[in-house]
Scaffold this active site. Sequence first.
Site, PDB file in Angstrom:
ATOM      1  N   HIS A 131       0.855  -1.190   0.000  1.00  0.00           N
ATOM      2  CA  HIS A 131       0.000   0.000   0.000  1.00  0.00           C
ATOM      3  C   HIS A 131       0.889   1.238   0.000  1.00  0.00           C
ATOM      4  O   HIS A 131       1.940   1.247   0.628  1.00  0.00           O
ATOM      5  CB  HIS A 131      -0.900   0.023   1.246  1.00  0.00           C
ATOM      6  CG  HIS A 131      -2.079   0.918   1.100  1.00  0.00           C
ATOM      7  ND1 HIS A 131      -2.004   2.273   1.329  1.00  0.00           N
ATOM      8  CD2 HIS A 131      -3.344   0.660   0.705  1.00  0.00           C
ATOM      9  CE1 HIS A 131      -3.201   2.801   1.108  1.00  0.00           C
ATOM     10  NE2 HIS A 131      -4.027   1.859   0.728  1.00  0.00           N
TER      11      HIS A 131
ATOM     12  N   ASP B 205      -7.909  -5.466   0.067  1.00  0.00           N
ATOM     13  CA  ASP B 205      -8.367  -6.371  -0.998  1.00  0.00           C
ATOM     14  C   ASP B 205      -7.966  -7.819  -0.777  1.00  0.00           C
ATOM     15  O   ASP B 205      -8.358  -8.690  -1.558  1.00  0.00           O
ATOM     16  CB  ASP B 205      -7.794  -5.888  -2.347  1.00  0.00           C
ATOM     17  CG  ASP B 205      -8.345  -4.519  -2.697  1.00  0.00           C
ATOM     18  OD1 ASP B 205      -7.554  -3.583  -2.861  1.00  0.00           O
ATOM     19  OD2 ASP B 205      -9.579  -4.391  -2.739  1.00  0.00           O
TER      20      ASP B 205
HETATM   21  C1  SDX Z   1      -6.246  -0.033  -2.891  1.00  0.00           C
HETATM   22  O1  SDX Z   1      -4.511   4.487  -2.039  1.00  0.00           O
HETATM   23  C2  SDX Z   1      -5.439   3.877  -1.422  1.00  0.00           C
HETATM   24  O2  SDX Z   1      -5.883   4.248  -0.355  1.00  0.00           O
HETATM   25  C3  SDX Z   1      -6.000   2.692  -2.172  1.00  0.00           C
HETATM   26  C4  SDX Z   1      -6.998   1.827  -1.407  1.00  0.00           C
HETATM   27  C5  SDX Z   1      -8.283   2.564  -1.125  1.00  0.00           C
HETATM   28  O3  SDX Z   1      -8.995   2.175  -0.171  1.00  0.00           O
HETATM   29  O4  SDX Z   1      -8.629   3.471  -1.905  1.00  0.00           O
HETATM   30  O5  SDX Z   1      -6.432   1.410  -0.167  1.00  0.00           O
HETATM   31  C6  SDX Z   1      -7.391   0.582  -2.199  1.00  0.00           C
HETATM   32  O6  SDX Z   1      -5.966   0.323  -4.002  1.00  0.00           O
HETATM   33  C7  SDX Z   1      -5.390  -1.021  -2.139  1.00  0.00           C
HETATM   34  C8  SDX Z   1      -4.163  -1.500  -2.998  1.00  0.00           C
HETATM   35  C9  SDX Z   1      -4.698  -2.602  -3.939  1.00  0.00           C
HETATM   36  N1  SDX Z   1      -3.605  -2.988  -4.908  1.00  0.00           N
HETATM   37  C10 SDX Z   1      -3.010  -4.163  -4.834  1.00  0.00           C
HETATM   38  O7  SDX Z   1      -3.172  -4.971  -3.931  1.00  0.00           O
HETATM   39  C11 SDX Z   1      -2.065  -4.418  -6.012  1.00  0.00           C
HETATM   40  C12 SDX Z   1      -0.726  -4.952  -5.483  1.00  0.00           C
HETATM   41  N2  SDX Z   1      -0.023  -3.868  -4.751  1.00  0.00           N
HETATM   42  C13 SDX Z   1       0.914  -3.067  -5.498  1.00  0.00           C
HETATM   43  O8  SDX Z   1       0.654  -2.896  -6.841  1.00  0.00           O
HETATM   44  C14 SDX Z   1       1.407  -1.847  -4.724  1.00  0.00           C
HETATM   45  O9  SDX Z   1       1.697  -2.264  -3.451  1.00  0.00           O
HETATM   46  C15 SDX Z   1       0.517  -0.608  -4.644  1.00  0.00           C
HETATM   47  C16 SDX Z   1       0.090  -0.156  -5.987  1.00  0.00           C
HETATM   48  C17 SDX Z   1      -0.683  -0.888  -3.812  1.00  0.00           C
HETATM   49  C18 SDX Z   1       1.330   0.492  -3.987  1.00  0.00           C
HETATM   50  O10 SDX Z   1       2.352   0.797  -4.825  1.00  0.00           O
HETATM   51  P1  SDX Z   1       3.416   1.959  -4.463  1.00  0.00           P
HETATM   52  O11 SDX Z   1       3.079   2.662  -3.220  1.00  0.00           O
HETATM   53  O12 SDX Z   1       3.636   2.775  -5.685  1.00  0.00           O
HETATM   54  O13 SDX Z   1       4.655   1.122  -4.095  1.00  0.00           O
HETATM   55  P2  SDX Z   1       5.730   0.669  -5.123  1.00  0.00           P
HETATM   56  O14 SDX Z   1       5.058   0.127  -6.345  1.00  0.00           O
HETATM   57  O15 SDX Z   1       6.687   1.784  -5.288  1.00  0.00           O
HETATM   58  O16 SDX Z   1       6.382  -0.553  -4.335  1.00  0.00           O
HETATM   59  C19 SDX Z   1       7.417  -0.323  -3.412  1.00  0.00           C
HETATM   60  C20 SDX Z   1       8.289  -1.563  -3.529  1.00  0.00           C
HETATM   61  C21 SDX Z   1       8.687  -1.890  -4.966  1.00  0.00           C
HETATM   62  O17 SDX Z   1       9.937  -2.551  -4.939  1.00  0.00           O
HETATM   63  P3  SDX Z   1      11.280  -1.651  -5.323  1.00  0.00           P
HETATM   64  O18 SDX Z   1      11.028  -1.050  -6.689  1.00  0.00           O
HETATM   65  O19 SDX Z   1      11.373  -0.598  -4.225  1.00  0.00           O
HETATM   66  O20 SDX Z   1      12.383  -2.654  -5.298  1.00  0.00           O
HETATM   67  O21 SDX Z   1       7.551  -2.718  -3.066  1.00  0.00           O
HETATM   68  C22 SDX Z   1       7.377  -3.631  -4.132  1.00  0.00           C
HETATM   69  C23 SDX Z   1       7.653  -2.897  -5.421  1.00  0.00           C
HETATM   70  O22 SDX Z   1       8.139  -3.774  -6.408  1.00  0.00           O
HETATM   71  N3  SDX Z   1       5.993  -4.070  -4.064  1.00  0.00           N
HETATM   72  C24 SDX Z   1       5.580  -5.317  -4.215  1.00  0.00           C
HETATM   73  C25 SDX Z   1       4.189  -5.265  -4.041  1.00  0.00           C
HETATM   74  N4  SDX Z   1       3.805  -4.015  -3.794  1.00  0.00           N
HETATM   75  C26 SDX Z   1       4.929  -3.275  -3.819  1.00  0.00           C
HETATM   76  N5  SDX Z   1       6.240  -6.464  -4.467  1.00  0.00           N
HETATM   77  C27 SDX Z   1       5.476  -7.582  -4.558  1.00  0.00           C
HETATM   78  N6  SDX Z   1       4.124  -7.617  -4.400  1.00  0.00           N
HETATM   79  C28 SDX Z   1       3.458  -6.477  -4.135  1.00  0.00           C
HETATM   80  N7  SDX Z   1       2.136  -6.512  -3.975  1.00  0.00           N
END
Ligand code: SDX
Length: 430
Positions: free
Chosen positions: A307, A365
């Site tokens: 998140h 989720d």
């Molecule tokens: C919702 O914003 C909100 O409030 C949203 C929400 C709401 O109520 O409105 O809470 C609802 O959207 C919840 C999130 C649902 N999405 C998912 O579950 C999809 C999987 N999660 C990711 O795509 C990700 O965690 C996000 C999109 C939720 C957040 O992405 P960020 O904040 O941009 O973080 P990032 O992509 O920069 O990740 C940071 C690091 C990265 O590694 P590095 O590049 O630093 O090496 O963490 C890793 C990412 O690769 N990472 C993950 C991961 N999520 C982040 N690695 C593996 N699995 C994951 N799920």
Amino acid sequence: MSDGKKATITLDGQSVELNVLSGTTGPDVIDIRPLYKQLDVFTYDPGFTSTAACDSDITFIDGDKGELLYRGYPIDQLAEKSHYLEVCYLLLYGELPSATQMEDFEHRITHHTMLHEQMQNFYRGFRRDAHPMAIVCGVVGAMSAFYHDSTDIDDDWQREVATLRLIAKLPTICAWAYKYSIGQPFIYPRNDLDYAANFLHMCFATPCEDYQVDPILSRAMDRIFTLHADHEQNASTSTVRLAGSSQANPFACIAAGVACLWGPAHGGANQSCLEMLREIGTVDRIPEYIARAKDKNDSFRLMGFGHRVYKNFDPRAKVMKESADEVLGLLGIENNPTLQVAKELERIALEDPYFVEKKLYPNVDFYSGIILDAMGLPTSMFTPIFALARTVGWIAQWKEMIEDPVQKIGRPRQLYKGATARDYADVEDR
Ligand code: SDX
């Protein structure tokens, strides 16, 4: 509120002093509005990781503490003690309602649940296999073609009516998208059922016999609505605010929010998460997927994990996990293989250094799909249900922005890296 604190930015020997503003809680903000005029530079923050786009009184998140407050009330207390329509009142008007206020609000919502009969034609224009989110997005936008008497954003009463219509009609719109996809007739809302029971009745009843909504399921559905109601300035809420800043009508703004929520990185994650858990299938295949999630060369991510704001447990996921245990237990399917895979996946991930270092926890989720699946809803209906529940948050934030006397059209700038000015070249000279 500026309590005299200042921040100074110095560039090429020139300094600008900026006010530091404080809210009631959470990080202070540096008011950079004078920056461009005084230093001829923009700030740069793709994804808005360090940017407050507005001020708001509605929802507060402390990502480090794993805290979520709706108008100051903790989400776990509201999920346990309140119900969705009361939470809607709280988000919209700022305080918990008296018994009389609640009765009046519930009466007004109940008597706005029907759709204009002609809107059924919209459904019949879609293919039967259309994703329900495509239908919901289209029908919500089309509301501006049927409810002209609540599109004037400068009229207090019209804003109020549009707010009530959206909250009241989204369950009907979503349930009818489901019925259309399975070739069953639309079921009309009933005024003798509460909000969540009415939605489930419209999803599962048929004209052929009486259908009794299981109170366990309607309580669980109501709790899912509460957990999804609002979440500060997330992507879809920011979309609604930006659309609203152009003074577009409220139905168009909420349709924009529906479209944004559909993405698998946002509200579409509940569908993707259950599909992922089903693809994993058994506990012994979890390590393979954990490895893929950690592999930089693999675009796979653990859906339902991570998140932007929560760097601790998402408090909603905690309540959702308890609800999943309760609902599946009461339904006698506590040994549901998908739930077992989810729990083991969570346990393994939370012990893995990759997830610990990156502070990746289950989000809202991760468990919601397991409950919705146990209710008999298809994965394609998971994000429409998220949109249904989030409509009150979207419209409360939209209302706050429209009623803010200093609000103006949102218009971000950019760091331009394209071609500088050059003359046109005739085709023979290229
Ligand atoms: C919702 O914003 C909100 O409030 C949203 C929400 C709401 O109520 O409105 O809470 C609802 O959207 C919840 C999130 C649902 N999405 C998912 O579950 C999809 C999987 N999660 C990711 O795509 C990700 O965690 C996000 C999109 C939720 C957040 O992405 P960020 O904040 O941009 O973080 P990032 O992509 O920069 O990740 C940071 C690091 C990265 O590694 P590095 O590049 O630093 O090496 O963490 C890793 C990412 O690769 N990472 C993950 C991961 N999520 C982040 N690695 C593996 N699995 C994951 N799920």
